[in-house]
Enzyme design. Sequence first.
Site, PDB file in Angstrom:
ATOM      1  N   HIS A 106       0.766  -1.297   0.069  1.00  0.00           N
ATOM      2  CA  HIS A 106      -0.063   0.114   0.137  1.00  0.00           C
ATOM      3  C   HIS A 106       0.898   1.196  -0.102  1.00  0.00           C
ATOM      4  O   HIS A 106       0.367   2.286   0.221  1.00  0.00           O
ATOM      5  CB  HIS A 106      -0.815   0.066   1.356  1.00  0.00           C
ATOM      6  CG  HIS A 106      -1.874  -1.170   1.223  1.00  0.00           C
ATOM      7  ND1 HIS A 106      -1.221  -2.102   2.142  1.00  0.00           N
ATOM      8  CD2 HIS A 106      -3.053  -1.471   1.045  1.00  0.00           C
ATOM      9  CE1 HIS A 106      -2.299  -3.093   2.466  1.00  0.00           C
ATOM     10  NE2 HIS A 106      -3.300  -2.855   1.440  1.00  0.00           N
ATOM     11  N   ASP A 208      33.556 -32.321  12.547  1.00  0.00           N
ATOM     12  CA  ASP A 208      33.689 -33.535  11.859  1.00  0.00           C
ATOM     13  C   ASP A 208      34.890 -33.713  11.307  1.00  0.00           C
ATOM     14  O   ASP A 208      34.626 -33.512   9.849  1.00  0.00           O
ATOM     15  CB  ASP A 208      32.487 -33.721  11.269  1.00  0.00           C
ATOM     16  CG  ASP A 208      32.348 -35.188  10.465  1.00  0.00           C
ATOM     17  OD1 ASP A 208      33.322 -35.948  10.718  1.00  0.00           O
ATOM     18  OD2 ASP A 208      31.281 -35.774  10.146  1.00  0.00           O
ATOM     19  N   HIS A 211      35.083 -37.009   8.702  1.00  0.00           N
ATOM     20  CA  HIS A 211      34.320 -37.517   7.397  1.00  0.00           C
ATOM     21  C   HIS A 211      35.320 -37.493   6.166  1.00  0.00           C
ATOM     22  O   HIS A 211      34.922 -37.917   5.114  1.00  0.00           O
ATOM     23  CB  HIS A 211      32.985 -36.583   7.416  1.00  0.00           C
ATOM     24  CG  HIS A 211      33.104 -35.322   6.671  1.00  0.00           C
ATOM     25  ND1 HIS A 211      33.587 -34.449   7.555  1.00  0.00           N
ATOM     26  CD2 HIS A 211      33.021 -34.740   5.545  1.00  0.00           C
ATOM     27  CE1 HIS A 211      33.650 -33.259   6.904  1.00  0.00           C
ATOM     28  NE2 HIS A 211      33.477 -33.519   5.455  1.00  0.00           N
ATOM     29  N   HIS A 216      35.481 -37.591   1.092  1.00  0.00           N
ATOM     30  CA  HIS A 216      36.287 -36.736   0.049  1.00  0.00           C
ATOM     31  C   HIS A 216      37.215 -37.289  -0.396  1.00  0.00           C
ATOM     32  O   HIS A 216      38.078 -36.852  -1.150  1.00  0.00           O
ATOM     33  CB  HIS A 216      36.719 -35.256   0.804  1.00  0.00           C
ATOM     34  CG  HIS A 216      35.588 -34.472   1.195  1.00  0.00           C
ATOM     35  ND1 HIS A 216      34.373 -34.128   0.412  1.00  0.00           N
ATOM     36  CD2 HIS A 216      35.375 -34.041   2.586  1.00  0.00           C
ATOM     37  CE1 HIS A 216      33.580 -33.581   1.315  1.00  0.00           C
ATOM     38  NE2 HIS A 216      34.014 -33.294   2.435  1.00  0.00           N
TER      39      HIS A 216
HETATM   40  S1  FES Z   1       1.591  -0.552   3.307  1.00  0.00           S
HETATM   41 FE1  FES Z   1       0.237  -2.231   3.541  1.00  0.00          FE
HETATM   42  S2  FES Z   1       1.406  -3.715   3.940  1.00  0.00           S
HETATM   43 FE2  FES Z   1       2.763  -2.281   3.628  1.00  0.00          FE
HETATM   44 FE   LIG Z   2      33.203 -32.055   4.034  1.00  0.00          FE
END
Ligand code: FES
Ligand SMILES: [Fe+2]
Length: 454
Positions: A106, A208, A211, A216
Amino acid sequence: MDDRLQVRSMVDARHGRVKPQIYADPEIYQLELERVFARSWLFLAHESMLPKAGDFFTTSMGEDPVVVVRQKDGSLQAYLNQCRHRGMRLCHADGGNTKAFTCPYHGWAYGLDGGLTSVPLEEQAYRNQLDKSRWGLTRVPRLATYKGLVFGNWDESAPSLEAYMGDMAWYLDGFLDRRAGGTEVLGGIHKWVIDCNWKFAAEQFCSDQYHAPYTHASAVQVLQASPANKSDGKPLGEGQTARPVWADALGGVQFGGQGHGSAFFFTEKPDANVWVDGAVSAYFRDTYPEAEARLGKVRALRLAGHNTLFPTLSWLNGTQTLRVWHPRGPNKIEVWAFCLCDREAPAEVKDALIKSHARAFGPAGFLEQDDSENWVEVQKVLQGHKARQTEFCMEMGLGHEARRADGIPGVTNYTFAETAARGFYQHWANMMSAENWDEIQALNASYEKELVHE
Ligand code: FES
Ligand SMILES: [Fe+2]
Protein backbone atom coordinates in the site's frame (compact mmCIF):
# COMPACT_ATOMS: atom_id res chain seq x y z
CA MET A 1 6.12 -33.86 30.45
CA ASP A 2 7.14 -30.27 29.87
CA ASP A 3 8.23 -30.02 26.23
CA ARG A 4 11.48 -28.35 27.24
CA LEU A 5 12.45 -31.15 29.61
CA GLN A 6 11.55 -33.69 26.97
CA VAL A 7 13.93 -32.02 24.50
CA ARG A 8 16.63 -32.02 27.16
CA SER A 9 16.38 -35.78 27.54
CA MET A 10 17.08 -36.29 23.81
CA VAL A 11 20.70 -35.20 24.21
CA ASP A 12 23.06 -37.09 26.51
CA ALA A 13 26.39 -35.45 25.72
CA ARG A 14 28.04 -36.91 28.81
CA HIS A 15 27.68 -40.38 27.29
CA GLY A 16 27.82 -39.34 23.62
CA ARG A 17 24.19 -40.10 22.66
CA VAL A 18 21.67 -38.13 20.63
CA LYS A 19 18.07 -39.01 19.69
CA PRO A 20 17.54 -38.16 16.00
CA GLN A 21 14.06 -36.81 16.64
CA ILE A 22 15.81 -33.47 17.23
CA TYR A 23 16.51 -33.24 13.47
CA ALA A 24 13.02 -33.94 12.21
CA ASP A 25 10.32 -32.93 14.68
CA PRO A 26 8.32 -29.82 13.60
CA GLU A 27 7.50 -28.88 17.21
CA ILE A 28 11.15 -28.99 18.20
CA TYR A 29 11.90 -26.80 15.20
CA GLN A 30 9.35 -24.18 16.32
CA LEU A 31 10.91 -24.19 19.78
CA GLU A 32 14.35 -23.72 18.18
CA LEU A 33 13.20 -20.57 16.38
CA GLU A 34 12.16 -19.12 19.71
CA ARG A 35 14.81 -20.43 22.09
CA VAL A 36 17.91 -20.77 19.90
CA PHE A 37 17.55 -18.34 17.01
CA ALA A 38 15.82 -15.52 18.90
CA ARG A 39 18.46 -15.63 21.67
CA SER A 40 21.79 -16.32 19.86
CA TRP A 41 24.17 -13.92 18.16
CA LEU A 42 23.59 -14.46 14.44
CA PHE A 43 25.82 -13.37 11.57
CA LEU A 44 24.13 -10.73 9.39
CA ALA A 45 26.69 -9.29 6.99
CA HIS A 46 30.31 -8.26 6.47
CA GLU A 47 31.04 -4.56 6.87
CA SER A 48 32.72 -4.46 3.45
CA MET A 49 29.29 -5.12 1.90
CA LEU A 50 27.87 -1.87 3.31
CA PRO A 51 30.48 0.88 2.88
CA LYS A 52 28.22 3.95 2.26
CA ALA A 53 25.22 5.58 3.92
CA GLY A 54 22.05 4.05 2.51
CA ASP A 55 23.72 0.72 1.67
CA PHE A 56 21.53 -2.18 2.75
CA PHE A 57 21.59 -5.98 2.74
CA THR A 58 18.67 -8.35 3.32
CA THR A 59 19.13 -11.60 5.20
CA SER A 60 17.34 -13.50 7.94
CA MET A 61 17.68 -14.39 11.61
CA GLY A 62 16.26 -17.89 11.83
CA GLU A 63 13.18 -17.50 9.63
CA ASP A 64 12.70 -13.81 10.46
CA PRO A 65 13.66 -11.64 7.47
CA VAL A 66 15.83 -8.65 8.38
CA VAL A 67 17.41 -5.74 6.55
CA VAL A 68 20.77 -4.31 7.64
CA VAL A 69 21.23 -0.62 6.80
CA ARG A 70 24.22 1.76 6.92
CA GLN A 71 23.04 4.96 8.60
CA LYS A 72 23.92 8.55 7.69
CA ASP A 73 26.21 8.77 10.75
CA GLY A 74 28.13 5.66 9.61
CA SER A 75 26.62 3.31 12.19
CA LEU A 76 24.65 0.17 11.32
CA GLN A 77 21.08 -0.73 12.17
CA ALA A 78 19.03 -3.82 11.41
CA TYR A 79 15.25 -4.14 11.24
CA LEU A 80 12.67 -6.84 10.82
CA ASN A 81 11.92 -6.73 7.10
CA GLN A 82 8.18 -6.54 7.71
CA CYS A 83 5.88 -3.61 7.02
CA ARG A 84 3.91 -2.54 10.07
CA HIS A 85 0.66 -2.13 8.11
CA ARG A 86 -0.13 -5.73 7.03
CA GLY A 87 3.23 -7.39 7.42
CA MET A 88 4.34 -7.37 3.79
CA ARG A 89 8.03 -8.06 3.13
CA LEU A 90 9.19 -4.48 2.91
CA CYS A 91 12.43 -4.76 0.96
CA HIS A 92 12.58 -7.39 -1.80
CA ALA A 93 16.09 -6.67 -3.11
CA ASP A 94 19.11 -8.73 -1.99
CA GLY A 95 21.02 -5.50 -1.37
CA GLY A 96 21.77 -2.07 -2.81
CA ASN A 97 21.65 1.60 -1.88
CA THR A 98 18.52 3.58 -1.07
CA LYS A 99 17.18 6.73 0.57
CA ALA A 100 14.01 5.03 1.81
CA PHE A 101 12.14 1.72 1.88
CA THR A 102 8.66 1.76 0.32
CA CYS A 103 6.28 -1.13 0.85
CA PRO A 104 5.00 -2.67 -2.41
CA TYR A 105 1.54 -3.40 -0.92
CA HIS A 106 0.00 0.00 0.00
CA GLY A 107 3.02 2.26 -0.22
CA TRP A 108 4.01 3.02 3.38
CA ALA A 109 7.57 4.41 3.34
CA TYR A 110 10.29 4.19 5.98
CA GLY A 111 13.55 6.11 6.37
CA LEU A 112 17.02 4.60 6.79
CA ASP A 113 16.52 4.91 10.56
CA GLY A 114 13.43 2.66 10.37
CA GLY A 115 10.95 5.47 11.12
CA LEU A 116 7.65 5.59 9.21
CA THR A 117 7.96 8.72 7.08
CA SER A 118 5.02 8.70 4.71
CA VAL A 119 1.65 7.02 4.26
CA PRO A 120 -0.40 7.33 1.04
CA LEU A 121 -3.67 9.31 1.44
CA GLU A 122 -2.67 10.26 4.97
CA GLU A 123 -5.03 13.23 5.03
CA GLN A 124 -8.06 11.67 3.30
CA ALA A 125 -7.91 8.08 4.56
CA TYR A 126 -6.39 8.58 8.00
CA ARG A 127 -7.82 12.10 8.60
CA ASN A 128 -4.27 13.03 9.61
CA GLN A 129 -4.84 11.08 12.81
CA LEU A 130 -2.20 8.35 12.38
CA ASP A 131 0.62 8.65 14.92
CA LYS A 132 3.46 7.69 12.57
CA SER A 133 6.01 7.79 15.38
CA ARG A 134 4.61 4.57 16.85
CA TRP A 135 4.65 2.56 13.61
CA GLY A 136 8.38 2.43 12.81
CA LEU A 137 10.10 -0.82 11.83
CA THR A 138 10.96 -3.34 14.56
CA ARG A 139 14.63 -2.82 15.33
CA VAL A 140 17.06 -5.66 16.11
CA PRO A 141 17.97 -4.45 19.60
CA ARG A 142 21.52 -5.81 19.79
CA LEU A 143 24.05 -5.30 17.01
CA ALA A 144 27.79 -5.86 17.31
CA THR A 145 30.73 -6.09 14.95
CA TYR A 146 33.75 -8.33 15.31
CA LYS A 147 36.68 -7.70 12.93
CA GLY A 148 34.34 -6.91 10.03
CA LEU A 149 31.61 -9.46 10.80
CA VAL A 150 28.28 -7.92 11.81
CA PHE A 151 26.06 -9.87 14.20
CA GLY A 152 22.58 -9.30 15.60
CA ASN A 153 20.69 -10.66 18.57
CA TRP A 154 16.99 -10.28 19.45
CA ASP A 155 17.64 -10.96 23.12
CA GLU A 156 18.44 -7.81 25.10
CA SER A 157 19.67 -9.90 28.03
CA ALA A 158 22.17 -11.97 26.00
CA PRO A 159 25.85 -11.72 26.94
CA SER A 160 28.08 -9.43 24.85
CA LEU A 161 29.22 -10.85 21.50
CA GLU A 162 32.77 -11.28 22.88
CA ALA A 163 31.52 -13.18 25.94
CA TYR A 164 29.27 -15.28 23.69
CA MET A 165 32.22 -16.24 21.47
CA GLY A 166 34.52 -16.99 24.42
CA ASP A 167 37.55 -19.04 23.37
CA MET A 168 36.18 -19.35 19.83
CA ALA A 169 37.37 -15.79 19.11
CA TRP A 170 40.96 -17.08 19.16
CA TYR A 171 40.16 -19.56 16.39
CA LEU A 172 38.12 -17.01 14.44
CA ASP A 173 41.04 -14.56 14.54
CA GLY A 174 43.06 -17.10 12.55
CA PHE A 175 40.57 -16.56 9.72
CA LEU A 176 39.99 -12.80 10.00
CA ASP A 177 43.29 -11.43 11.16
CA ARG A 178 46.07 -12.87 9.00
CA ARG A 179 47.00 -9.48 7.60
CA ALA A 180 46.71 -5.79 8.44
CA GLY A 181 43.60 -4.36 6.79
CA GLY A 182 41.38 -7.31 7.71
CA THR A 183 39.11 -9.08 5.25
CA GLU A 184 36.44 -8.36 2.66
CA VAL A 185 33.76 -10.33 0.84
CA LEU A 186 34.66 -11.07 -2.78
CA GLY A 187 31.94 -10.97 -5.43
CA GLY A 188 28.38 -12.10 -4.79
CA ILE A 189 26.93 -14.75 -2.55
CA HIS A 190 26.09 -18.29 -3.61
CA LYS A 191 22.69 -19.31 -2.28
CA TRP A 192 21.11 -22.74 -2.57
CA VAL A 193 18.78 -25.13 -0.80
CA ILE A 194 19.66 -28.48 0.80
CA ASP A 195 16.96 -30.82 2.12
CA CYS A 196 18.42 -31.41 5.56
CA ASN A 197 18.19 -30.13 9.10
CA TRP A 198 20.46 -27.16 9.91
CA LYS A 199 22.19 -29.05 12.74
CA PHE A 200 23.74 -31.64 10.40
CA ALA A 201 25.62 -28.93 8.52
CA ALA A 202 26.52 -26.81 11.55
CA GLU A 203 27.70 -29.81 13.58
CA GLN A 204 29.79 -31.20 10.75
CA PHE A 205 31.64 -27.92 10.33
CA CYS A 206 32.00 -27.66 14.10
CA SER A 207 33.61 -30.99 14.74
CA ASP A 208 33.68 -33.55 11.98
CA GLN A 209 37.22 -33.99 10.68
CA TYR A 210 36.43 -37.70 10.62
CA HIS A 211 34.29 -37.58 7.45
CA ALA A 212 36.96 -35.94 5.28
CA PRO A 213 39.26 -38.92 4.54
CA TYR A 214 36.28 -41.08 3.60
CA THR A 215 33.61 -38.79 2.13
CA HIS A 216 36.11 -36.68 0.18
CA ALA A 217 38.54 -39.47 -0.72
CA SER A 218 38.06 -39.32 -4.47
CA ALA A 219 38.16 -35.51 -4.68
CA VAL A 220 41.37 -35.43 -2.69
CA GLN A 221 43.02 -38.04 -4.90
CA VAL A 222 42.28 -35.99 -7.99
CA LEU A 223 43.28 -32.65 -6.49
CA GLN A 224 46.47 -33.85 -4.94
CA ALA A 225 47.61 -35.26 -8.25
CA SER A 226 47.30 -31.88 -10.01
CA PRO A 227 50.60 -30.00 -10.32
CA ALA A 228 48.70 -26.72 -9.87
CA ASN A 229 47.78 -27.75 -6.36
CA LYS A 230 51.16 -29.08 -5.26
CA SER A 231 53.47 -26.66 -3.53
CA ASP A 232 56.43 -27.88 -5.62
CA GLY A 233 54.34 -27.44 -8.80
CA LYS A 234 55.44 -30.88 -10.06
CA PRO A 235 53.15 -33.62 -11.34
CA LEU A 236 53.09 -36.96 -9.59
CA GLY A 237 55.79 -39.34 -10.81
CA GLU A 238 54.85 -42.70 -12.26
CA GLY A 239 53.65 -45.10 -9.61
CA GLN A 240 53.49 -42.29 -7.03
CA THR A 241 50.28 -42.06 -5.03
CA ALA A 242 48.81 -38.80 -3.85
CA ARG A 243 49.09 -38.23 -0.13
CA PRO A 244 46.22 -36.32 1.44
CA VAL A 245 47.01 -33.53 3.90
CA TRP A 246 46.15 -35.71 6.91
CA ALA A 247 48.73 -38.32 5.93
CA ASP A 248 51.54 -35.81 6.53
CA ALA A 249 49.86 -33.99 9.40
CA LEU A 250 51.65 -33.87 12.71
CA GLY A 251 48.50 -34.47 14.71
CA GLY A 252 45.95 -31.81 15.39
CA VAL A 253 43.43 -30.31 17.72
CA GLN A 254 39.72 -30.15 18.23
CA PHE A 255 38.24 -27.41 20.40
CA GLY A 256 34.69 -27.33 21.72
CA GLY A 257 33.08 -24.78 24.02
CA GLN A 258 29.76 -22.92 24.48
CA GLY A 259 28.36 -24.72 21.45
CA HIS A 260 31.15 -23.55 19.15
CA GLY A 261 33.83 -25.79 17.67
CA SER A 262 36.99 -25.89 15.63
CA ALA A 263 39.14 -28.77 14.41
CA PHE A 264 42.33 -28.84 12.36
CA PHE A 265 45.64 -30.53 11.68
CA PHE A 266 49.06 -29.25 12.60
CA THR A 267 51.38 -28.77 9.67
CA GLU A 268 54.76 -27.29 8.91
CA LYS A 269 53.78 -26.06 5.44
CA PRO A 270 52.31 -22.56 4.99
CA ASP A 271 50.45 -23.72 1.88
CA ALA A 272 49.28 -27.10 3.11
CA ASN A 273 45.93 -26.83 1.48
CA VAL A 274 45.03 -28.80 -1.58
CA TRP A 275 41.70 -27.14 -2.27
CA VAL A 276 42.95 -23.83 -3.66
CA ASP A 277 44.51 -22.72 -6.90
CA GLY A 278 48.31 -22.47 -7.20
CA ALA A 279 48.24 -18.63 -7.12
CA VAL A 280 46.38 -18.75 -3.82
CA SER A 281 48.74 -21.24 -2.19
CA ALA A 282 51.68 -19.10 -3.39
CA TYR A 283 49.98 -16.10 -1.71
CA PHE A 284 49.66 -18.01 1.57
CA ARG A 285 53.39 -18.87 1.32
CA ASP A 286 54.43 -15.29 0.56
CA THR A 287 52.36 -13.73 3.34
CA TYR A 288 53.23 -16.38 5.92
CA PRO A 289 55.77 -14.21 7.85
CA GLU A 290 53.18 -11.45 8.39
CA ALA A 291 50.56 -13.99 9.46
CA GLU A 292 53.00 -15.62 11.88
CA ALA A 293 53.94 -12.27 13.40
CA ARG A 294 50.26 -11.48 13.95
CA LEU A 295 48.90 -14.88 14.97
CA GLY A 296 51.76 -17.13 16.03
CA LYS A 297 52.80 -20.32 14.33
CA VAL A 298 49.85 -22.63 14.95
CA ARG A 299 47.19 -20.32 13.56
CA ALA A 300 49.37 -18.93 10.75
CA LEU A 301 50.08 -22.46 9.50
CA ARG A 302 46.54 -23.62 9.95
CA LEU A 303 44.97 -23.60 6.50
CA ALA A 304 42.55 -26.49 6.67
CA GLY A 305 39.90 -27.75 9.05
CA HIS A 306 36.43 -27.00 10.29
CA ASN A 307 34.75 -24.24 12.31
CA THR A 308 31.28 -23.31 13.53
CA LEU A 309 30.24 -20.40 15.69
CA PHE A 310 26.98 -21.61 17.22
CA PRO A 311 24.43 -21.89 15.80
CA THR A 312 24.81 -21.41 12.05
CA LEU A 313 27.99 -19.56 11.04
CA SER A 314 30.72 -21.83 9.65
CA TRP A 315 33.96 -21.27 7.79
CA LEU A 316 36.94 -23.10 6.33
CA ASN A 317 40.41 -21.60 6.43
CA GLY A 318 42.27 -21.79 3.14
CA THR A 319 39.29 -22.13 0.79
CA GLN A 320 38.00 -19.05 2.63
CA THR A 321 34.37 -20.06 2.54
CA LEU A 322 32.15 -18.43 5.14
CA ARG A 323 28.63 -19.77 5.23
CA VAL A 324 25.35 -19.44 7.02
CA TRP A 325 22.99 -22.41 7.29
CA HIS A 326 19.67 -20.54 7.35
CA PRO A 327 16.98 -22.85 8.73
CA ARG A 328 13.91 -23.23 6.50
CA GLY A 329 11.80 -25.74 8.36
CA PRO A 330 13.00 -28.91 10.13
CA ASN A 331 14.01 -30.58 6.85
CA LYS A 332 15.49 -27.74 4.84
CA ILE A 333 18.29 -25.17 4.89
CA GLU A 334 19.25 -22.32 2.63
CA VAL A 335 23.02 -22.16 2.38
CA TRP A 336 24.58 -18.75 1.86
CA ALA A 337 28.27 -18.98 0.95
CA PHE A 338 30.53 -15.91 1.05
CA CYS A 339 34.14 -15.91 -0.16
CA LEU A 340 36.29 -14.02 2.34
CA CYS A 341 39.70 -12.66 1.39
CA ASP A 342 42.43 -10.53 2.98
CA ARG A 343 41.66 -6.98 1.83
CA GLU A 344 45.35 -6.42 1.00
CA ALA A 345 45.65 -9.43 -1.32
CA PRO A 346 46.58 -8.57 -4.95
CA ALA A 347 43.80 -8.54 -7.57
CA GLU A 348 45.07 -11.68 -9.33
CA VAL A 349 45.01 -13.62 -6.06
CA LYS A 350 41.45 -12.47 -5.38
CA ASP A 351 40.49 -13.59 -8.86
CA ALA A 352 42.10 -17.01 -8.38
CA LEU A 353 40.57 -17.38 -4.92
CA ILE A 354 37.02 -16.72 -6.01
CA LYS A 355 37.36 -19.39 -8.71
CA SER A 356 38.90 -21.89 -6.28
CA HIS A 357 36.16 -21.14 -3.80
CA ALA A 358 33.41 -21.83 -6.34
CA ARG A 359 35.17 -24.95 -7.60
CA ALA A 360 35.46 -26.50 -4.14
CA PHE A 361 32.57 -25.04 -2.14
CA GLY A 362 30.13 -23.39 -4.56
CA PRO A 363 26.73 -25.10 -5.00
CA ALA A 364 28.27 -27.49 -7.53
CA GLY A 365 31.64 -27.63 -5.75
CA PHE A 366 33.26 -31.05 -5.68
CA LEU A 367 33.64 -31.01 -1.90
CA GLU A 368 30.28 -29.35 -1.27
CA GLN A 369 28.38 -32.06 -3.12
CA ASP A 370 30.08 -34.83 -1.18
CA ASP A 371 28.87 -33.25 2.06
CA SER A 372 25.31 -32.38 1.11
CA GLU A 373 24.67 -35.85 -0.35
CA ASN A 374 25.29 -37.29 3.12
CA TRP A 375 23.04 -34.84 4.93
CA VAL A 376 20.16 -35.25 2.46
CA GLU A 377 20.27 -39.04 2.75
CA VAL A 378 20.35 -38.99 6.56
CA GLN A 379 17.34 -36.66 6.52
CA LYS A 380 15.45 -39.03 4.19
CA VAL A 381 16.14 -41.96 6.51
CA LEU A 382 14.66 -39.92 9.36
CA GLN A 383 11.24 -39.96 7.70
CA GLY A 384 10.93 -43.42 9.22
CA HIS A 385 9.36 -43.78 12.67
CA LYS A 386 11.91 -46.30 13.96
CA ALA A 387 14.74 -44.33 12.44
CA ARG A 388 13.74 -41.24 14.44
CA GLN A 389 13.86 -43.23 17.70
CA THR A 390 17.22 -44.92 17.13
CA GLU A 391 20.05 -43.20 19.01
CA PHE A 392 23.16 -41.89 17.29
CA CYS A 393 26.62 -42.71 18.62
CA MET A 394 28.69 -39.62 19.45
CA GLU A 395 31.36 -41.26 21.62
CA MET A 396 34.55 -40.50 19.71
CA GLY A 397 37.28 -39.35 22.11
CA LEU A 398 34.89 -39.34 25.06
CA GLY A 399 36.80 -38.84 28.31
CA HIS A 400 40.00 -37.68 26.58
CA GLU A 401 39.30 -33.97 26.77
CA ALA A 402 42.12 -31.80 28.10
CA ARG A 403 43.33 -28.25 28.44
CA ARG A 404 46.63 -27.58 26.70
CA ALA A 405 49.69 -25.81 28.01
CA ASP A 406 50.80 -24.44 24.62
CA GLY A 407 48.43 -21.49 24.36
CA ILE A 408 45.71 -23.21 22.29
CA PRO A 409 42.70 -22.24 24.41
CA GLY A 410 39.65 -24.03 25.74
CA VAL A 411 38.64 -27.65 26.20
CA THR A 412 40.42 -29.63 23.50
CA ASN A 413 40.95 -33.15 22.20
CA TYR A 414 42.70 -34.89 19.31
CA THR A 415 41.53 -33.55 15.95
CA PHE A 416 39.54 -36.73 15.18
CA ALA A 417 37.07 -36.50 18.06
CA GLU A 418 33.47 -35.53 18.79
CA THR A 419 34.19 -33.16 21.64
CA ALA A 420 32.90 -30.14 19.72
CA ALA A 421 29.84 -32.06 18.48
CA ARG A 422 28.94 -33.12 22.03
CA GLY A 423 29.46 -29.53 23.19
CA PHE A 424 27.30 -28.28 20.30
CA TYR A 425 24.36 -30.50 21.30
CA GLN A 426 24.83 -29.89 25.01
CA HIS A 427 24.67 -26.14 24.43
CA TRP A 428 21.67 -26.62 22.11
CA ALA A 429 19.84 -28.63 24.79
CA ASN A 430 20.74 -26.00 27.39
CA MET A 431 19.35 -23.23 25.20
CA MET A 432 16.22 -25.23 24.44
CA SER A 433 15.48 -25.84 28.11
CA ALA A 434 16.87 -22.88 30.10
CA GLU A 435 14.74 -19.88 30.95
CA ASN A 436 17.44 -17.25 30.56
CA TRP A 437 21.08 -16.66 29.68
CA ASP A 438 22.30 -16.91 33.30
CA GLU A 439 20.91 -20.43 33.40
CA ILE A 440 22.36 -21.31 29.97
CA GLN A 441 25.82 -20.14 31.03
CA ALA A 442 25.66 -21.97 34.35
CA LEU A 443 24.67 -25.23 32.60
CA ASN A 444 27.48 -24.80 30.05
CA ALA A 445 30.03 -24.12 32.79
CA SER A 446 29.09 -27.20 34.80
CA TYR A 447 29.26 -29.39 31.68
CA GLU A 448 32.72 -28.10 30.75
CA LYS A 449 33.96 -28.48 34.31
CA GLU A 450 33.06 -32.16 34.26
CA LEU A 451 34.94 -32.72 30.99
CA VAL A 452 38.39 -31.85 32.27
CA HIS A 453 39.62 -32.91 35.69
CA GLU A 454 42.22 -30.37 36.71
S1 FES B 1 1.70 -0.66 3.20
FE1 FES B 1 0.20 -2.15 3.57
S2 FES B 1 1.39 -3.93 4.03
FE2 FES B 1 2.84 -2.39 3.73
FE1 LIG C 1 33.25 -32.11 4.03
